[in-house]
Design an enzyme around this catalytic site. Structure first.
Site, PDB file in Angstrom:
ATOM      1  CG  ASP A 173      -3.237  -2.478   4.303  1.00 27.22           C
ATOM      2  OD1 ASP A 173      -2.330  -2.078   4.533  1.00 27.22           O
ATOM      3  OD2 ASP A 173      -4.342  -2.293   3.736  1.00 27.22           O
ATOM      4  CB  THR A 233      -4.254   3.857   8.927  1.00 22.43           C
ATOM      5  OG1 THR A 233      -2.803   2.654   8.041  1.00 22.43           O
ATOM      6  CG2 THR A 233      -3.387   4.872   9.390  1.00 22.43           C
ATOM      7  CB  ILE A 293      -1.179  -0.525   9.293  1.00 23.88           C
ATOM      8  CG1 ILE A 293      -0.019  -0.330  10.157  1.00 23.88           C
ATOM      9  CG2 ILE A 293      -2.028   0.972  10.359  1.00 23.88           C
ATOM     10  CD1 ILE A 293       0.315   0.834  11.275  1.00 23.88           C
ATOM     11  CG  ASP A 294      -7.030  -3.216   6.357  1.00 22.66           C
ATOM     12  OD1 ASP A 294      -6.989  -2.723   5.259  1.00 22.66           O
ATOM     13  OD2 ASP A 294      -7.693  -3.845   6.782  1.00 22.66           O
ATOM     14  CG  ASP A 326      -7.557  -2.964   1.142  1.00 20.21           C
ATOM     15  OD1 ASP A 326      -6.793  -2.344   2.793  1.00 20.21           O
ATOM     16  OD2 ASP A 326      -7.463  -1.690   0.167  1.00 20.21           O
ATOM     17  CD  GLU A 345      -2.888   1.317   2.141  1.00 24.10           C
ATOM     18  OE1 GLU A 345      -3.184   0.587   3.473  1.00 24.10           O
ATOM     19  OE2 GLU A 345      -3.983   2.055   2.126  1.00 24.10           O
TER      20      GLU A 345
END
Ligand code: IPD
Length: 345
Positions: free
Chosen positions: A150, A155, A152-153, A279, A130
């Site tokens: 990702d 954020t 940090i999915d 995602d 990402e």
């Protein structure tokens, strides 16, 4: 090692409250991220690989999948440690496309860390991430093994110290997701799946609820904020029609963890517009390996690059929901679609 052994977790607890501030200027150092995370291939010439894809698909063995799954879990745990240590501290936040689309230094550092981890283990593998994409590296999925990440999915959750924050990692080979992990780094819950090997939560096999009727279904979705008036109307229409027919609507604030709720039978339907391949990649495999259905929001074949997903515990339910949705079409991640085959193929 058995697949389920690759899923066990250690526990951890955190309690302090955090603060955050939003900065106007980007904190991304483009050249640093590109050089450390682009599709670098230390052993072979990438240009050759791109122009001459292998004629026959790369063979994938069960043993390889177990090695990749083990590595994915190790990377997710390392990343999770970083995420947890930053979770309750003051965060430096930068806006991306809108005040609801944020990035922190932790997103960027964790992505670099995970890329380096895999590059050391698998020097010929490629990457899509990402933050790398946000820094200007184009998304390119070939048949070569490619980690889709990702860091940090969720954020926004991370920024607010809302404890649903996932590290989402998937490996694509021949444009099929072969292994996937979604790790709730704050609550220390690991979801994992291998293609044809089932889906697991902390080492225990999980499966969808199997519900076929919307009347018996919980729906998980994100109602995005700051939309145009027309898109807001479409969102209200979709929510209203599901509230009128279903048991209720939930949202954890992370697409990857929302999807895991379908996989473990805690909810029956998930849909979202505007999400990206990082995602969706891990969740798509985890849901299918748990016996669920993954489609596009119109009820057609799921396109990993298509910016939308509809998942459900059964095909009947998925089609019922698809037929009632107003769609929000977004520019795809890549021009060429990437249709994942059913995991039963
Ligand atoms: C976001 C989260 C959110 C979803 C957004 C995603 P990020 O990912 O998954 O739940 O609604 O579409 O972009 O930006 O936190 O990695």
């Amino acid at each position: 090692m058995a697949a389920c052994e690759l899923l066990s977790s250690s526990s951890s607890q955190y309690s302090a409250m955090g603060k955050f501030r939003i900065q106007g200027s980007p904190v991304i150092n483009l050249s640093e991220i590109v050089s450390s995370s682009s599709n670098v291939n230390n052993n072979i010439d990438d240009t050759t690989v791109n122009k001459q894809p292998p004629e026959s698909p790369i063979q994938v063995t069960e043993e390889q999948k177990l090695v990749w799954l083990g590595a994915a879990k190790e990377a997710a745990r390392l990343a999770g440690k970083e995420v947890r240590s930053a979770f309750y501290r003051e965060k430096t936040v930068t806006m991306k496309s809108s005040p609801a689309d944020l990035v922190t230094e932790t997103d960027q550092n964790v992505e670099k860390m995970v890329f380096s981890f895999f590059r050391r283990k698998f020097p010929t593998h490629r990457f899509i991430g990402e933050e790398t994409t946000a820094a200007g590296v184009p998304i390119e999925l070939t048949d070569e093994p490619t980690w889709i990440i990702d860091p940090i999915d969720g954020t926004n959750n991370f920024v607010h110290s809302f404890p649903f924050v996932a590290v989402a990692i998937a490996l694509s080979v021949n444009k099929e997701i072969e292994v996937a992990v979604t790790y709730n780094a704050i609550l220390d819950v690991m979801y994992a799946a291998g293609r044809g090997m089932g889906a697991y939560r902390d080492g225990k096999r999980i499966s969808v609820s199997g519900a076929t009727d919307i009347k018996e279904s919980l729906v998980v979705t994100t109602a995005k904020s700051l939309l145009t008036p027309t898109k807001m109307e479409d969102t209200f229409h979709n929510l209203r029609s599901l509230l009128e027919r279903g048991r209720g609507i939930r949202n954890l604030g992370t697409a990857a963890l929302n999807m895991c709720q379908i996989a473990e039978g805690a909810a029956e339907v998930y849909f979202e517009f505007g999400i990206h391949c990082w995602d969706m990649a891990s969740g798509a495999l985890i849901i299918r390996e748990a016996g669920g259905v993954v489609l596009d929001t119109a009820g057609g074949p799921f396109n990993l690059m298509g910016r939308c997903m509809l998942a459900a515990s059964s095909m009947d339910l998925a089609q019922t929901v698809a037929s009632g949705l107003r769609h929000d079409h977004k520019k795809p991640d890549t021009v060429e679609p990437v249709y994942l085959r059913s995991t039963k193929d």
